[in-house]
Design an enzyme around this catalytic site. Structure first.
Site, PDB file in Angstrom:
ATOM      1  N   GLU A  87       0.818  -1.218   0.000  1.00  0.00           N
ATOM      2  CA  GLU A  87       0.000   0.000   0.000  1.00  0.00           C
ATOM      3  C   GLU A  87       0.848   1.263   0.000  1.00  0.00           C
ATOM      4  O   GLU A  87       1.953   1.278   0.547  1.00  0.00           O
ATOM      5  CB  GLU A  87      -0.835   0.054   1.284  1.00  0.00           C
ATOM      6  N   CYS A 113       3.030   8.473   1.550  1.00  0.00           N
ATOM      7  CA  CYS A 113       3.416   7.487   2.562  1.00  0.00           C
ATOM      8  C   CYS A 113       3.722   6.178   1.832  1.00  0.00           C
ATOM      9  O   CYS A 113       2.843   5.622   1.166  1.00  0.00           O
ATOM     10  CB  CYS A 113       2.245   7.338   3.525  1.00  0.00           C
ATOM     11  N   CYS A 120       5.714  -7.447   7.588  1.00  0.00           N
ATOM     12  CA  CYS A 120       6.680  -6.882   8.541  1.00  0.00           C
ATOM     13  C   CYS A 120       7.042  -7.942   9.572  1.00  0.00           C
ATOM     14  O   CYS A 120       6.204  -8.735   9.971  1.00  0.00           O
ATOM     15  CB  CYS A 120       6.057  -5.676   9.242  1.00  0.00           C
ATOM     16  N   CYS A 124       4.030  -5.897  15.706  1.00  0.00           N
ATOM     17  CA  CYS A 124       3.363  -5.068  16.718  1.00  0.00           C
ATOM     18  C   CYS A 124       1.921  -5.549  16.931  1.00  0.00           C
ATOM     19  O   CYS A 124       1.216  -5.865  15.961  1.00  0.00           O
ATOM     20  CB  CYS A 124       3.363  -3.607  16.296  1.00  0.00           C
ATOM     21  N   CYS A 127      -1.012  -3.634  15.060  1.00  0.00           N
ATOM     22  CA  CYS A 127      -0.843  -3.288  13.641  1.00  0.00           C
ATOM     23  C   CYS A 127      -1.321  -4.415  12.734  1.00  0.00           C
ATOM     24  O   CYS A 127      -0.911  -5.568  12.887  1.00  0.00           O
ATOM     25  CB  CYS A 127       0.634  -2.988  13.372  1.00  0.00           C
ATOM     26  N   GLY A 170       5.699  -2.278   6.621  1.00  0.00           N
ATOM     27  CA  GLY A 170       7.079  -2.712   6.798  1.00  0.00           C
ATOM     28  C   GLY A 170       7.890  -1.833   7.719  1.00  0.00           C
ATOM     29  O   GLY A 170       7.482  -0.719   8.057  1.00  0.00           O
ATOM     30  N   SER A 225       8.538   5.509  16.439  1.00  0.00           N
ATOM     31  CA  SER A 225       7.238   5.031  16.923  1.00  0.00           C
ATOM     32  C   SER A 225       7.426   4.578  18.364  1.00  0.00           C
ATOM     33  O   SER A 225       7.769   3.438  18.630  1.00  0.00           O
ATOM     34  CB  SER A 225       6.758   3.860  16.059  1.00  0.00           C
ATOM     35  N   LEU A 226       7.237   5.505  19.285  1.00  0.00           N
ATOM     36  CA  LEU A 226       7.531   5.219  20.698  1.00  0.00           C
ATOM     37  C   LEU A 226       6.364   4.473  21.358  1.00  0.00           C
ATOM     38  O   LEU A 226       6.532   3.402  21.913  1.00  0.00           O
ATOM     39  CB  LEU A 226       7.828   6.538  21.428  1.00  0.00           C
ATOM     40  N   CYS A 344      -2.467   1.519   8.390  1.00  0.00           N
ATOM     41  CA  CYS A 344      -1.488   0.649   7.783  1.00  0.00           C
ATOM     42  C   CYS A 344      -1.999  -0.787   7.592  1.00  0.00           C
ATOM     43  O   CYS A 344      -2.382  -1.446   8.535  1.00  0.00           O
ATOM     44  CB  CYS A 344      -0.334   0.711   8.778  1.00  0.00           C
TER      45      CYS A 344
HETATM   46  N1  SAH Z   1       7.331   0.208  10.775  1.00  0.00           N
HETATM   47  C1  SAH Z   1       7.445   1.598  10.919  1.00  0.00           C
HETATM   48  C2  SAH Z   1       6.745   2.373   9.829  1.00  0.00           C
HETATM   49  C3  SAH Z   1       5.451   1.824   9.353  1.00  0.00           C
HETATM   50  S1  SAH Z   1       4.114   1.762  10.528  1.00  0.00           S
HETATM   51  C4  SAH Z   1       6.952   2.047  12.276  1.00  0.00           C
HETATM   52  O1  SAH Z   1       6.354   1.240  12.994  1.00  0.00           O
HETATM   53  O2  SAH Z   1       7.207   3.189  12.621  1.00  0.00           O
HETATM   54  C5  SAH Z   1       3.609   3.432  10.402  1.00  0.00           C
HETATM   55  C6  SAH Z   1       2.777   3.944  11.551  1.00  0.00           C
HETATM   56  O3  SAH Z   1       1.463   3.357  11.516  1.00  0.00           O
HETATM   57  C7  SAH Z   1       3.377   3.660  12.921  1.00  0.00           C
HETATM   58  O4  SAH Z   1       3.590   4.839  13.647  1.00  0.00           O
HETATM   59  C8  SAH Z   1       2.324   2.789  13.536  1.00  0.00           C
HETATM   60  O5  SAH Z   1       2.286   2.990  14.876  1.00  0.00           O
HETATM   61  C9  SAH Z   1       1.042   3.210  12.837  1.00  0.00           C
HETATM   62  N2  SAH Z   1      -0.025   2.236  12.990  1.00  0.00           N
HETATM   63  C10 SAH Z   1       0.029   0.893  12.833  1.00  0.00           C
HETATM   64  N3  SAH Z   1      -1.160   0.319  13.123  1.00  0.00           N
HETATM   65  C11 SAH Z   1      -1.991   1.331  13.473  1.00  0.00           C
HETATM   66  C12 SAH Z   1      -3.367   1.393  13.878  1.00  0.00           C
HETATM   67  N4  SAH Z   1      -4.112   0.303  13.981  1.00  0.00           N
HETATM   68  N5  SAH Z   1      -3.878   2.611  14.163  1.00  0.00           N
HETATM   69  C13 SAH Z   1      -3.124   3.728  14.039  1.00  0.00           C
HETATM   70  N6  SAH Z   1      -1.845   3.742  13.669  1.00  0.00           N
HETATM   71  C14 SAH Z   1      -1.269   2.551  13.386  1.00  0.00           C
HETATM   72 FE1  SF4 Z   2       5.827  -3.314  11.429  1.00  0.00          FE
HETATM   73 FE2  SF4 Z   2       5.466  -0.678  11.911  1.00  0.00          FE
HETATM   74 FE3  SF4 Z   2       3.361  -2.392  11.805  1.00  0.00          FE
HETATM   75 FE4  SF4 Z   2       5.055  -2.511  13.853  1.00  0.00          FE
HETATM   76  S1  SF4 Z   2       3.744  -0.773  13.316  1.00  0.00           S
HETATM   77  S2  SF4 Z   2       4.273  -4.270  12.696  1.00  0.00           S
HETATM   78  S3  SF4 Z   2       6.978  -2.039  12.857  1.00  0.00           S
HETATM   79  S4  SF4 Z   2       4.713  -1.862  10.132  1.00  0.00           S
END
Ligand code: SAH
Ligand code: SF4
Length: 356
Positions: A87, A113, A120, A124, A127, A170, A225-226, A344
Site C-alpha cells: 500500500e 506514505c 513486517c 506489533c 498493527c 514494513g 514510533s515510541l 497501515c
Molecule cells: N514500521 C514503521 C513504519 C510503518 S508503521 C513504524 O512502525 O514506525 C507506520 C505507523 O502506523 C506507525 O507509527 C504505527 O504505529 C502506525 N499504525 C500501525 N497500526 C496502526 C493502527 N491500527 N492505528 C493507528 N496507527 C497505526
Molecule cells: Fe511493522 Fe510498523 Fe506495523 Fe510494527 S507498526 S508491525 S513495525 S509496520
C-alpha cells in the site's frame, strides 16, 4: 524477470551504459515525462533503446485498488510483479488556493506514505500489517515506483515537490540497504528531486540501525514510533522492544545527526486505557527531556478483530495539553482518510478478503 531500471541510481546507470551522459536523459524521461516505454525516449539512439528494452523493465508494479477519501486522501494498493501487494497513501496536506481572479496563489501540498516491505517482521500487537507476517523486502525500485505511480496517476506535475514518509507497510530499517538506495534515487536532481530533507523514516526503534542510518549521513529525518513510556507496555505493543528497549532508542536518537533547525518526531499511538493517562504523559515529558523533540499523537485505528480501543478525543486533548504545558511541541495527527481503510495494512486486508 528483468530488473527494473527504477532500481538504478544515476551513478549505477552511468556505469552500465555508454555513453554515460545518456543516463541523465533516461532519468528525465522516466521521472519528468513519466514515460514507461523505452521506445518513447526519442532522443536516445534506436540501438540504445533496444538494449535498454532487453535489459530492463520500467514499472515494477500496477494499481490493483484505490480508495479516495472525502478529504482528498487516496489510498493505493499496488500489485508487484510476483503478485504480492503493498500500500501507499497520497495525502493532500494543503489544497491549491486561487485568488478572486482565478490566479493560483499556491499549489496543493502533497505527502506520500510509502511501504518498504511486503508484511513486517516486527509483529506489533496493534498493527494489521503484522498479522500477515513477513513476506519479503522491497527493492529500491519498488519503493521509488510507488511515488512515481502516484504522481502519474494524479497528474501531479513533475516539478511539484512532495514529501515522503516511510510509514507504510514494513519496517524501513529492517530493509536499510534498499531504503538508503531509494532515498538516494528520490533525491536525484534529474529524477524526482525530492531532497532528503523532505524525507522522513519512521521506525519502530531498531536502535543499532538508527545508528547505521545516522552514519550514512543522508540528511533524512527520523520519526520514532515510541507508543509507550515503560518497557513492559512497550514490549507488549512492540515485541522487539525486549532487544531494543526505550533507553537504547533514546540514546540512539541523541547520537543521530539532526539538522539544527529540525526536531525528532516521536509518534505516540494512543490506546484507550493503556497509555492515554496523565502519568504516561508525565513520564513522556521526563523521557524526552534534553531532546529537540516533537510528539505526534495518533488515534489507535481499530480494525476487525483488534483488541485495543480508540481513545476519546478528550483524553487525546488532555494529553496534548499536558505535554505543551511542559514545554514539548505536540500535535494530534488528524485522521486523514478515516472514511477509507486508513490505517497501515487495512486496504490490503480488505482487498485480499474480497479476492478470496
Ligand atoms: N514500521 C514503521 C513504519 C510503518 S508503521 C513504524 O512502525 O514506525 C507506520 C505507523 O502506523 C506507525 O507509527 C504505527 O504505529 C502506525 N499504525 C500501525 N497500526 C496502526 C493502527 N491500527 N492505528 C493507528 N496507527 C497505526
Ligand atoms: Fe511493522 Fe510498523 Fe506495523 Fe510494527 S507498526 S508491525 S513495525 S509496520
Amino acid at each position: 524477470m528483468k530488473p527494473t531500471i527504477l532500481d538504478c541510481t544515476k551513478a549505477e546507470l552511468c556505469a552500465a551504459i555508454t555513453p554515460s551522459f545518456r543516463a541523465k536523459q533516461i532519468f528525465q524521461w522516466i521521472y519528468s515525462q513519466y514515460v514507461d516505454d523505452f521506445d518513447a525516449m526519442k532522443n536516445l539512439p534506436q540501438t540504445m533503446r533496444t538494449t535498454l528494452q532487453e535489459r530492463y523493465d520500467i514499472m515494477p508494479l500496477h494499481i490493483l485498488n484505490k480508495e479516495v477519501s472525502s478529504d482528498g486522501t487516496i489510498k493505493y494498493l499496488f500489485a508487484l510483479r510476483d503478485g504480492k501487494t503493498v500500500e501507499s497513501v497520497l495525502l493532500r496536506m494543503k489544497e491549491a488556493q486561487y485568488d478572486s481572479n482565478g490566479e493560483l496563489l499556491h499549489h496543493a501540498k502533497y505527502t506520500v506514505c510509502v511501504s518498504t516491505q511486503v508484511g513486517c517482521k516486527v509483529g506489533c500487537s496493534f498493527c494489521l500489517t503484522a498479522k500477515g507476517g513477513f513476506t519479503r523486502d522491497l527493492c529500491a525500485g519498488e519503493i521509488v515506483a510507488q511515488v512515481l505511480a502516484l504522481k502519474k496517476d494524479n497528474n501531479i506535475a513533475a516539478e511539484r515537490r512532495l514529501n515522503i514518509v516511510y510509514m507504510g507497510m514494513g519496517e524501513p530499517l529492517d530493509n536499510l540497504e534498499n531504503l538508503a538506495k531509494a532515498i538516494t534515487i528520490f533525491s536525484d536532481e534529474d529524477g524526482l528531486a525530492i531532497s532528503t530533507k523532505r524525507q522522513t523514516v519512521s521506525t519502530s526503534g531498531l536502535s543499532s540501525r538508527i545508528d547505521q542510518l545516522g552514519a550514512m549521513n543522508l540528511g533524512v529525518h527520523i520519526a520514532i514510533s515510541l507508543h509507550a513510556v515503560d518497557d513492559t507496555l512497550r514490549s507488549e505493543l512492540i515485541p522487539m522492544n525486549k532487544a531494543h528497549n526505550i533507553a537504547s532508542i533514546i540514546e540512539a536518537v541523541k547520537r543521530f545527526p539532526i539538522d539544527t533547525r529540525k526536531r525528532v518526531m516521536f509518534e505516540y499511538l494512543m490506546i484507550k486505557g493503556k497509555n492515554d493517562d496523565r502519568s504516561s504523559a508525565k513520564k513522556l515529558v521526563k523521557l524526552l527531556h534534553g531532546i529537540k523533540a516533537k510528539v505526534n499523537l495518533i488515534y489507535f485505528n481499530p480494525y476487525e478483530g483488534s483488541t485495543y480501543e480508540r481513545p476519546s478525543k478528550a483524553s487525546m486533548v488532555a494529553f496534548q495539553e499536558y505535554l505543551i504545558a511542559h514545554g514539548l511541541l505536540c500535535t494530534i495527527r488528524d485522521s486523514k482518510g478515516m472514511d477509507i481503510s486508513a490505517a497501515c495494512g487495512q486496504l490490503k486486508e480488505k482487498t485480499d478478503q474480497e479476492m478470496r
